[in-house]
Structures are given as structure tokens and as C-alpha cells.
Design a protein around this motif. Structure first.
Motif, PDB file in Angstrom:
ATOM      1  N   VAL A  93       0.841  -1.195   0.000  1.00 37.05           N
ATOM      2  CA  VAL A  93       0.000   0.000   0.000  1.00 37.05           C
ATOM      3  C   VAL A  93       0.881   1.251   0.000  1.00 37.05           C
ATOM      4  CG1 VAL A  93      -1.767   1.291   1.251  1.00 37.05           C
ATOM      5  CG2 VAL A  93      -1.825  -1.215   1.239  1.00 37.05           C
ATOM      6  N   ILE A  94       0.729   2.060  -1.039  1.00 35.25           N
ATOM      7  CA  ILE A  94       1.480   3.311  -1.144  1.00 35.25           C
ATOM      8  C   ILE A  94       0.590   4.507  -0.833  1.00 35.25           C
ATOM      9  CG2 ILE A  94       2.829   4.793  -2.687  1.00 35.25           C
ATOM     10  CD1 ILE A  94       4.213   2.167  -1.907  1.00 35.25           C
ATOM     11  N   GLY A  95      -0.632   4.483  -1.367  1.00 37.42           N
ATOM     12  CA  GLY A  95      -1.542   5.596  -1.146  1.00 37.42           C
ATOM     13  C   GLY A  95      -2.905   5.135  -0.681  1.00 37.42           C
ATOM     14  N   LEU A  96      -3.515   5.922   0.227  1.00 36.59           N
ATOM     15  CA  LEU A  96      -4.868   5.674   0.704  1.00 36.59           C
ATOM     16  C   LEU A  96      -5.823   6.645   0.022  1.00 36.59           C
ATOM     17  CD1 LEU A  96      -4.034   5.474   4.525  1.00 36.59           C
ATOM     18  CD2 LEU A  96      -4.229   3.547   2.934  1.00 36.59           C
ATOM     19  N   GLY A  97      -7.116   6.446   0.242  1.00 39.54           N
ATOM     20  CA  GLY A  97      -8.095   7.330  -0.354  1.00 39.54           C
ATOM     21  C   GLY A  97      -7.840   8.787  -0.018  1.00 39.54           C
ATOM     22  N   GLY A  98      -7.805   9.634  -1.039  1.00 31.34           N
ATOM     23  CA  GLY A  98      -7.543  11.056  -0.845  1.00 31.34           C
ATOM     24  C   GLY A  98      -6.091  11.449  -0.999  1.00 31.34           C
ATOM     25  N   ASP A  99      -5.174  10.479  -1.001  1.00 34.39           N
ATOM     26  CA  ASP A  99      -3.743  10.781  -1.143  1.00 34.39           C
ATOM     27  C   ASP A  99      -3.406  11.187  -2.569  1.00 34.39           C
ATOM     28  OD1 ASP A  99      -3.096  10.298   1.481  1.00 34.39           O
ATOM     29  OD2 ASP A  99      -2.423   8.245   1.152  1.00 34.39           O
ATOM     30  N   HIS A 100      -2.463  12.110  -2.692  1.00 31.83           N
ATOM     31  CA  HIS A 100      -1.897  12.487  -3.991  1.00 31.83           C
ATOM     32  C   HIS A 100      -0.575  11.738  -4.151  1.00 31.83           C
ATOM     33  CE1 HIS A 100       0.219  15.700  -6.663  1.00 31.83           C
ATOM     34  NE2 HIS A 100      -0.377  14.772  -7.403  1.00 31.83           N
ATOM     35  N   VAL A 101      -0.520  10.828  -5.113  1.00 24.97           N
ATOM     36  CA  VAL A 101       0.660   9.984  -5.328  1.00 24.97           C
ATOM     37  C   VAL A 101       1.264  10.317  -6.684  1.00 24.97           C
ATOM     38  CG1 VAL A 101       1.555   7.626  -5.412  1.00 24.97           C
ATOM     39  CG2 VAL A 101      -0.422   8.154  -3.964  1.00 24.97           C
ATOM     40  N   GLU A 102       2.570  10.531  -6.715  1.00 31.34           N
ATOM     41  CA  GLU A 102       3.209  10.862  -7.992  1.00 31.34           C
ATOM     42  C   GLU A 102       4.639  10.331  -8.055  1.00 31.34           C
ATOM     43  OE1 GLU A 102       4.228  15.067  -8.538  1.00 31.34           O
ATOM     44  OE2 GLU A 102       3.707  15.395  -6.421  1.00 31.34           O
ATOM     45  N   SER A 103       5.066  10.113  -9.281  1.00 30.54           N
ATOM     46  CA  SER A 103       6.458   9.769  -9.558  1.00 30.54           C
ATOM     47  C   SER A 103       6.783  10.368 -10.916  1.00 30.54           C
ATOM     48  CB  SER A 103       6.672   8.257  -9.581  1.00 30.54           C
ATOM     49  OG  SER A 103       8.030   7.962  -9.871  1.00 30.54           O
ATOM     50  N   ARG A 104       7.648  11.359 -10.920  1.00 29.00           N
ATOM     51  CA  ARG A 104       7.952  12.075 -12.153  1.00 29.00           C
ATOM     52  C   ARG A 104       9.060  11.421 -12.962  1.00 29.00           C
ATOM     53  NH1 ARG A 104       8.061  17.885  -8.966  1.00 29.00           N
ATOM     54  NH2 ARG A 104       5.837  17.906  -8.406  1.00 29.00           N
ATOM     55  N   ASP A 105       9.840  10.573 -12.311  1.00 25.84           N
ATOM     56  CA  ASP A 105      10.951   9.928 -13.012  1.00 25.84           C
ATOM     57  C   ASP A 105      10.832   8.410 -13.021  1.00 25.84           C
ATOM     58  OD1 ASP A 105      11.442   9.341 -10.388  1.00 25.84           O
ATOM     59  OD2 ASP A 105      13.343  10.441 -10.248  1.00 25.84           O
ATOM     60  N   GLY A 106       9.740   7.885 -12.495  1.00 25.27           N
ATOM     61  CA  GLY A 106       9.554   6.435 -12.468  1.00 25.27           C
ATOM     62  C   GLY A 106      10.292   5.748 -11.342  1.00 25.27           C
ATOM     63  N   THR A 107      10.990   6.524 -10.518  1.00 23.83           N
ATOM     64  CA  THR A 107      11.754   5.917  -9.417  1.00 23.83           C
ATOM     65  C   THR A 107      11.289   6.465  -8.071  1.00 23.83           C
ATOM     66  OG1 THR A 107      13.511   7.573  -9.676  1.00 23.83           O
ATOM     67  CG2 THR A 107      13.767   5.479 -10.859  1.00 23.83           C
ATOM     68  N   ARG A 108      11.550   7.735  -7.823  1.00 20.93           N
ATOM     69  CA  ARG A 108      11.176   8.334  -6.544  1.00 20.93           C
ATOM     70  C   ARG A 108       9.655   8.492  -6.476  1.00 20.93           C
ATOM     71  NH1 ARG A 108      12.751  13.450  -6.108  1.00 20.93           N
ATOM     72  NH2 ARG A 108      12.819  13.628  -8.381  1.00 20.93           N
ATOM     73  N   VAL A 109       9.097   8.155  -5.327  1.00 22.79           N
ATOM     74  CA  VAL A 109       7.640   8.228  -5.133  1.00 22.79           C
ATOM     75  C   VAL A 109       7.332   9.298  -4.086  1.00 22.79           C
ATOM     76  CG1 VAL A 109       5.564   6.969  -4.463  1.00 22.79           C
ATOM     77  CG2 VAL A 109       7.384   5.797  -5.714  1.00 22.79           C
ATOM     78  N   LEU A 110       6.400  10.179  -4.422  1.00 27.52           N
ATOM     79  CA  LEU A 110       5.975  11.226  -3.503  1.00 27.52           C
ATOM     80  C   LEU A 110       4.512  10.987  -3.127  1.00 27.52           C
ATOM     81  CD1 LEU A 110       8.235  12.563  -5.487  1.00 27.52           C
ATOM     82  CD2 LEU A 110       7.481  14.696  -4.443  1.00 27.52           C
ATOM     83  N   VAL A 111       4.216  11.108  -1.848  1.00 32.69           N
ATOM     84  CA  VAL A 111       2.846  11.008  -1.355  1.00 32.69           C
ATOM     85  C   VAL A 111       2.519  12.319  -0.650  1.00 32.69           C
ATOM     86  CG1 VAL A 111       1.249   9.794   0.167  1.00 32.69           C
ATOM     87  CG2 VAL A 111       2.970   8.504  -1.108  1.00 32.69           C
ATOM     88  N   ASN A 112       1.505  12.995  -1.181  1.00 31.19           N
ATOM     89  CA  ASN A 112       1.104  14.304  -0.660  1.00 31.19           C
ATOM     90  C   ASN A 112       2.274  15.280  -0.637  1.00 31.19           C
ATOM     91  OD1 ASN A 112      -1.538  13.309  -0.244  1.00 31.19           O
ATOM     92  ND2 ASN A 112      -0.953  12.490   1.762  1.00 31.19           N
ATOM     93  N   GLY A 113       3.071  15.214  -1.715  1.00 30.44           N
ATOM     94  CA  GLY A 113       4.167  16.153  -1.902  1.00 30.44           C
ATOM     95  C   GLY A 113       5.454  15.809  -1.189  1.00 30.44           C
TER      96      GLY A 113
END
Length: 219
Positions: A93-113
Motif C-alpha cells: 500500500v502506497i496511497g490511501l483514499g484522498g492521497d496524492h501519489v506521484e512519480s515524475r521519473d519512475g523511481t522516486r515516489v511522492l505522497v502528498n508532496g
């Protein structure tokens, strides 16, 4: 008279501690026989998606968990209708409901910034060329899941057109347990029980000896 009272007190303590210790020892033996006290669904890992955390052929214990008890970082067993041939899979589990999940380079993962620390990810094959990037908000009541072996995991990144790749929290069959830690409790319980038994026996002997001393009897 004082020695007699002391002997009686020691014997009473022995009657309490020795049986209690034996009960704990028997409970520990039962826990070991029954698999360390774990009572859940057993699942065999079939693919490489969760390496190095879990390897193919490894047997896991999965315990039922309420939707509201799921936390980021949990490894869960999910059965997602229409995915993976409807077979259950293990993912994190990386993100829960309402979380903003992103990865701009396919490696580092950001959750809620905020970039998250992922010591569990396989680093030597972390991101193949063309690793998918994503920028999603997880719908309420759903989860964004990734495998630990990002180079070889068919996870939420590849289903972004389906509610941002998320799965329903209700699709979770359970949370994978850390059996290495759970299996230690019967040993610890047994050791504590054995110690109580020995202390109880020692107090009983001491009480008997104190009660038998000539000075312990009234003249």
C-alpha cells in the motif's frame, strides 16, 4: 514463630508461581505446535513482484483486516476483479483514499508532496527504461498499490485509466504478517514460564526447609 510464618509464605508463593509457570510453558508449546499462534489464510508467493521482501515459493500468513485499519506501507493480499486473471496477488500500500501519489521519473515516489523512504525496494533493478510516471489522486475508499520489485511488478502504475490505477479497499483479503517476529512469542512465553516454575519450586523448597527448622516450631 517468625521462621514458621516465613516458611508458610514461601510455600504459598510457590503454590501460585509454579502452576502459573507450567500453564505458560504449556501455552507456549501449544503455540509452537499450532504454528506460532498465527491463525490466518496461507498464501504462496508465485512471482517476482515483491522481491526482495518476499521471494517466489515463500509461504505467507495473511490476517484479515478491516478497511479502516489498512495503513501506508502495509503489504496486503488483494483479489481485484478483472485483473491478474482474478488471482490474488501481494502488493504494498502506497496511497490511501484522498492521497496524492506521484512519480515524475519512475523511481522516486511522492505522497502528498513528500518523498517517501522505501528501504524495501529492490534497488539493483529499480527502474527500467521507460518506467511509467504518474500523478494521481487516490479515490476515497480505494488504495494505490506497488510491488517492491518495481522493474518486474504489474501494479497500479499499469492501470491508471481505471480509477487512477487504484483498487477498492474491500478487495483486500488481509495483511501479510511478519512471521519472524510473531514466531518469537511462544519461545519468550515458554522461557518466562520455565523461569516462574523454577522460582516457584525454589520457593517451595525454601519454605519447606524453613518450616522444618527446629527454631521454626513453638516450644
Amino acid at each position: 514463630m517468625q521462621q514458621q510464618s516465613a516458611g508458610r509464605g514461601l510455600r504459598i508463593a510457590a503454590w501460585v508461581l509454579a502452576p502459573l509457570g507450567l500453564v505458560l510453558v504449556l501455552g507456549a508449546v501449544g503455540g509452537i505446535v499450532l504454528g506460532g499462534g498465527l491463525d490466518g489464510e496461507r498464501f504462496t508467493v508465485r512471482g517476482e513482484a515483491m522481491r526482495p521482501t518476499y521471494s517466489p515459493g515463500e509461504r505467507l500468513t495473511v490476517m484479515q483486516v478491516g478497511e479502516g485499519e489498512i495503513r501506508r506501507g502495509d503489504v496486503v493480499l488483494v483479489s481485484v476483479p478483472g485483473r491478474y486473471g482474478n488471482a490474488p496477488v501481494v502488493q504494498r500500500v502506497i496511497g490511501l483514499g484522498g492521497d496524492h501519489v506521484e512519480s515524475r521519473d519512475g523511481t522516486r515516489v511522492l505522497v502528498n508532496g513528500k518523498e517517501i523512504d522505501e528501504p524495501y525496494v529492490m534497488r539493483d533493478k529499480f527502474a527500467p527504461a521507460g518506467a511509467p510516471t504518474y500523478d494521481v489522486t487516490v479515490p476515497e475508499g480505494r488504495l494505490f498499490l506497488l510491488g517492491d520489485h518495481r522493474a518486474n511488478a504489474n501494479d497500479s502504475r499499469y492501470f491508471l485509466s481505471e480509477q487512477s490505477g487504484s483498487v477498492a479497499a474491500s478487495d483486500v483479503r488481509g495483511r501479510v504478517q511478519d512471521e519472524s517476529a510473531m514466531s518469537l512469542w511462544p519461545l519468550a512465553l515458554g522461557a518466562f514460564g520455565a523461569l516462574l516454575t523454577l522460582v516457584g519450586v525454589g520457593l517451595g523448597i525454601g519454605g519447606y526447609v524453613a518450616g522444618r527448622r527446629p527454631g521454626a516450631r513453638m516450644r
